[in-house]
Scaffold this motif. Structure first.
Motif, PDB file in Angstrom:
ATOM      1  N   ARG A  89       0.840  -1.195   0.000  1.00 39.76           N
ATOM      2  CA  ARG A  89       0.000   0.000   0.000  1.00 39.76           C
ATOM      3  C   ARG A  89       0.878   1.249   0.000  1.00 39.76           C
ATOM      4  NH1 ARG A  89      -2.629  -0.337   6.124  1.00 39.76           N
ATOM      5  NH2 ARG A  89      -0.730   0.230   7.283  1.00 39.76           N
ATOM      6  N   GLN A  90       0.292   2.317  -0.502  1.00 39.14           N
ATOM      7  CA  GLN A  90       0.996   3.594  -0.540  1.00 39.14           C
ATOM      8  C   GLN A  90       0.022   4.694  -0.155  1.00 39.14           C
ATOM      9  OE1 GLN A  90       3.020   4.495  -4.225  1.00 39.14           O
ATOM     10  NE2 GLN A  90       4.372   5.953  -3.192  1.00 39.14           N
ATOM     11  N   ALA A  91       0.311   5.350   0.968  1.00 39.72           N
ATOM     12  CA  ALA A  91      -0.483   6.475   1.428  1.00 39.72           C
ATOM     13  C   ALA A  91       0.097   7.757   0.840  1.00 39.72           C
ATOM     14  CB  ALA A  91      -0.467   6.530   2.952  1.00 39.72           C
ATOM     15  N   PRO A  92      -0.696   8.809   0.766  1.00 35.19           N
ATOM     16  CA  PRO A  92      -0.206  10.075   0.208  1.00 35.19           C
ATOM     17  C   PRO A  92       1.043  10.564   0.932  1.00 35.19           C
ATOM     18  CG  PRO A  92      -2.576  10.144   0.467  1.00 35.19           C
ATOM     19  CD  PRO A  92      -2.126   8.880   1.119  1.00 35.19           C
ATOM     20  N   GLY A  93       2.070  10.878   0.163  1.00 37.55           N
ATOM     21  CA  GLY A  93       3.298  11.407   0.740  1.00 37.55           C
ATOM     22  C   GLY A  93       4.199  10.376   1.387  1.00 37.55           C
ATOM     23  N   LYS A  94       3.832   9.107   1.274  1.00 36.96           N
ATOM     24  CA  LYS A  94       4.621   8.049   1.905  1.00 36.96           C
ATOM     25  C   LYS A  94       5.112   7.054   0.856  1.00 36.96           C
ATOM     26  CE  LYS A  94       2.515   8.265   6.489  1.00 36.96           C
ATOM     27  NZ  LYS A  94       1.918   7.473   7.602  1.00 36.96           N
ATOM     28  N   GLN A  95       6.107   6.267   1.255  1.00 37.68           N
ATOM     29  CA  GLN A  95       6.613   5.231   0.366  1.00 37.68           C
ATOM     30  C   GLN A  95       5.691   4.032   0.357  1.00 37.68           C
ATOM     31  OE1 GLN A  95      10.669   4.413   1.650  1.00 37.68           O
ATOM     32  NE2 GLN A  95      11.474   5.876   0.166  1.00 37.68           N
ATOM     33  N   ARG A  96       5.734   3.288  -0.740  1.00 42.14           N
ATOM     34  CA  ARG A  96       4.974   2.049  -0.815  1.00 42.14           C
ATOM     35  C   ARG A  96       5.550   1.052   0.198  1.00 42.14           C
ATOM     36  NH1 ARG A  96       3.527  -0.207  -6.719  1.00 42.14           N
ATOM     37  NH2 ARG A  96       3.011   2.023  -6.834  1.00 42.14           N
ATOM     38  N   GLU A  97       4.661   0.369   0.914  1.00 39.73           N
ATOM     39  CA  GLU A  97       5.105  -0.556   1.956  1.00 39.73           C
ATOM     40  C   GLU A  97       4.405  -1.893   1.836  1.00 39.73           C
ATOM     41  OE1 GLU A  97       4.099   0.995   5.816  1.00 39.73           O
ATOM     42  OE2 GLU A  97       1.943   0.935   5.445  1.00 39.73           O
ATOM     43  N   LEU A  98       5.091  -2.931   2.275  1.00 41.28           N
ATOM     44  CA  LEU A  98       4.511  -4.265   2.278  1.00 41.28           C
ATOM     45  C   LEU A  98       3.404  -4.354   3.330  1.00 41.28           C
ATOM     46  CD1 LEU A  98       4.591  -7.320   1.452  1.00 41.28           C
ATOM     47  CD2 LEU A  98       6.199  -7.608   3.349  1.00 41.28           C
ATOM     48  N   VAL A  99       2.294  -4.927   2.937  1.00 41.75           N
ATOM     49  CA  VAL A  99       1.192  -5.193   3.869  1.00 41.75           C
ATOM     50  C   VAL A  99       1.186  -6.671   4.250  1.00 41.75           C
ATOM     51  CG1 VAL A  99      -1.296  -5.190   4.182  1.00 41.75           C
ATOM     52  CG2 VAL A  99      -0.194  -3.319   2.933  1.00 41.75           C
ATOM     53  N   ALA A 100       1.176  -7.525   3.241  1.00 47.37           N
ATOM     54  CA  ALA A 100       1.129  -8.965   3.490  1.00 47.37           C
ATOM     55  C   ALA A 100       1.688  -9.702   2.284  1.00 47.37           C
ATOM     56  CB  ALA A 100      -0.307  -9.415   3.768  1.00 47.37           C
ATOM     57  N   HIS A 101       2.200 -10.911   2.557  1.00 46.60           N
ATOM     58  CA  HIS A 101       2.813 -11.704   1.508  1.00 46.60           C
ATOM     59  C   HIS A 101       2.409 -13.157   1.696  1.00 46.60           C
ATOM     60  CE1 HIS A 101       6.250 -14.014  -0.244  1.00 46.60           C
ATOM     61  NE2 HIS A 101       6.140 -13.108  -1.187  1.00 46.60           N
ATOM     62  N   ILE A 102       2.196 -13.852   0.588  1.00 43.65           N
ATOM     63  CA  ILE A 102       1.872 -15.273   0.673  1.00 43.65           C
ATOM     64  C   ILE A 102       2.688 -16.020  -0.375  1.00 43.65           C
ATOM     65  CG2 ILE A 102      -0.166 -15.025  -0.853  1.00 43.65           C
ATOM     66  CD1 ILE A 102      -1.486 -17.239   0.909  1.00 43.65           C
ATOM     67  N   THR A 103       3.344 -17.082   0.055  1.00 41.16           N
ATOM     68  CA  THR A 103       4.159 -17.859  -0.875  1.00 41.16           C
ATOM     69  C   THR A 103       3.287 -18.831  -1.663  1.00 41.16           C
ATOM     70  OG1 THR A 103       4.607 -19.677   0.644  1.00 41.16           O
ATOM     71  CG2 THR A 103       6.064 -17.756   0.773  1.00 41.16           C
ATOM     72  N   SER A 104       3.886 -19.457  -2.659  1.00 41.58           N
ATOM     73  CA  SER A 104       3.153 -20.447  -3.444  1.00 41.58           C
ATOM     74  C   SER A 104       2.709 -21.609  -2.567  1.00 41.58           C
ATOM     75  CB  SER A 104       4.020 -20.954  -4.601  1.00 41.58           C
ATOM     76  OG  SER A 104       5.224 -21.515  -4.105  1.00 41.58           O
ATOM     77  N   GLY A 105       3.435 -21.858  -1.486  1.00 39.46           N
ATOM     78  CA  GLY A 105       3.072 -22.938  -0.581  1.00 39.46           C
ATOM     79  C   GLY A 105       2.088 -22.546   0.500  1.00 39.46           C
ATOM     80  N   GLY A 106       1.729 -21.260   0.536  1.00 38.56           N
ATOM     81  CA  GLY A 106       0.724 -20.804   1.489  1.00 38.56           C
ATOM     82  C   GLY A 106       1.267 -20.165   2.757  1.00 38.56           C
ATOM     83  N   SER A 107       2.579 -20.052   2.890  1.00 37.92           N
ATOM     84  CA  SER A 107       3.140 -19.372   4.061  1.00 37.92           C
ATOM     85  C   SER A 107       2.895 -17.877   3.941  1.00 37.92           C
ATOM     86  CB  SER A 107       4.643 -19.642   4.159  1.00 37.92           C
ATOM     87  OG  SER A 107       4.890 -21.014   4.360  1.00 37.92           O
ATOM     88  N   THR A 108       2.594 -17.262   5.074  1.00 38.45           N
ATOM     89  CA  THR A 108       2.245 -15.849   5.063  1.00 38.45           C
ATOM     90  C   THR A 108       3.127 -15.043   6.015  1.00 38.45           C
ATOM     91  OG1 THR A 108       0.585 -16.177   6.802  1.00 38.45           O
ATOM     92  CG2 THR A 108      -0.170 -16.324   4.514  1.00 38.45           C
ATOM     93  N   ASN A 109       3.262 -13.776   5.710  1.00 38.55           N
ATOM     94  CA  ASN A 109       3.845 -12.838   6.675  1.00 38.55           C
ATOM     95  C   ASN A 109       3.165 -11.492   6.506  1.00 38.55           C
ATOM     96  OD1 ASN A 109       5.834 -12.692   4.242  1.00 38.55           O
ATOM     97  ND2 ASN A 109       6.189 -10.810   5.360  1.00 38.55           N
ATOM     98  N   TYR A 110       3.152 -10.727   7.589  1.00 37.52           N
ATOM     99  CA  TYR A 110       2.384  -9.495   7.667  1.00 37.52           C
ATOM    100  C   TYR A 110       3.209  -8.356   8.251  1.00 37.52           C
ATOM    101  CZ  TYR A 110      -1.645 -12.607   7.121  1.00 37.52           C
ATOM    102  OH  TYR A 110      -2.536 -13.532   6.666  1.00 37.52           O
ATOM    103  N   ALA A 111       2.859  -7.146   7.841  1.00 35.74           N
ATOM    104  CA  ALA A 111       3.426  -5.968   8.487  1.00 35.74           C
ATOM    105  C   ALA A 111       2.910  -5.900   9.914  1.00 35.74           C
ATOM    106  CB  ALA A 111       3.022  -4.710   7.724  1.00 35.74           C
ATOM    107  N   ASP A 112       3.738  -5.420  10.822  1.00 31.27           N
ATOM    108  CA  ASP A 112       3.328  -5.347  12.228  1.00 31.27           C
ATOM    109  C   ASP A 112       2.080  -4.497  12.411  1.00 31.27           C
ATOM    110  OD1 ASP A 112       6.730  -5.281  13.589  1.00 31.27           O
ATOM    111  OD2 ASP A 112       5.431  -6.952  13.016  1.00 31.27           O
ATOM    112  N   SER A 113       1.936  -3.462  11.596  1.00 37.71           N
ATOM    113  CA  SER A 113       0.830  -2.516  11.774  1.00 37.71           C
ATOM    114  C   SER A 113      -0.536  -3.135  11.491  1.00 37.71           C
ATOM    115  CB  SER A 113       1.032  -1.299  10.871  1.00 37.71           C
ATOM    116  OG  SER A 113       1.079  -1.696   9.506  1.00 37.71           O
ATOM    117  N   ILE A 114      -0.584  -4.241  10.804  1.00 41.61           N
ATOM    118  CA  ILE A 114      -1.880  -4.845  10.442  1.00 41.61           C
ATOM    119  C   ILE A 114      -2.049  -6.269  10.970  1.00 41.61           C
ATOM    120  CG2 ILE A 114      -2.229  -3.358   8.441  1.00 41.61           C
ATOM    121  CD1 ILE A 114      -1.172  -6.988   7.980  1.00 41.61           C
ATOM    122  N   LYS A 115      -1.087  -6.766  11.699  1.00 43.68           N
ATOM    123  CA  LYS A 115      -1.212  -8.123  12.253  1.00 43.68           C
ATOM    124  C   LYS A 115      -2.434  -8.251  13.136  1.00 43.68           C
ATOM    125  CE  LYS A 115       3.577  -9.763  12.211  1.00 43.68           C
ATOM    126  NZ  LYS A 115       4.771 -10.068  13.021  1.00 43.68           N
TER     127      LYS A 115
END
Length: 113
Positions: free
Chosen positions: A37-63
């Motif tokens: 995601r990218q908010a106005p005036g801010k850099q694009r940041e990772l929110v969540a990621h999922i691998t082909s095998g289904g493993s996930t990771n999340y940004a602390d701000s949205i966990k």
């Protein structure tokens, strides 16, 4: 070439929920996918990621509030967003890595307080 089309954004009140979808033009079963995601005036940041095998990771701000999932049969990745806050307001982008990085066009999420 991979095309990604996001949908599901919109205007929601704080505390509400939205589900974003990202449909790919190719089979995604072997592709790692993510939401940024990218908010106005801010850099694009990772929110969540999922691998082909289904493993996930999340940004602390949205966990604990957001969940990423995938449906390989539909070539679609989802981001379920609950307990939305005003600081979640941003353009949300889908991302895929297949020899290179691909981006969708983005979908606007606006959370009113």
């Amino acid at each position: 070439q991979v095309q990604l089309v996001e949908s599901g954004g919109g205007l929601v009140q704080a505390g509400g929920s939205l589900r974003l979808s990202c449909e790919a033009s190719v089979r995604i079963s072997s592709i790692n996918m993510g939401w940024y995601r990218q908010a106005p005036g801010k850099q694009r940041e990772l929110v969540a990621h999922i691998t082909s095998g289904g493993s996930t990771n999340y940004a602390d701000s949205i966990k604990g509030r957001f969940t990423i999932s995938r449906d390989n049969a539909k070539n679609t990745v989802y981001l379920q967003m609950n307990s939305l806050k005003s600081e979640d307001t941003a353009v949300y982008y889908c991302n895929a890595f297949l020899f290179r990085i691909y981006w969708g066009q983005g979908t606007q999420v606006t959370v009113s307080s």
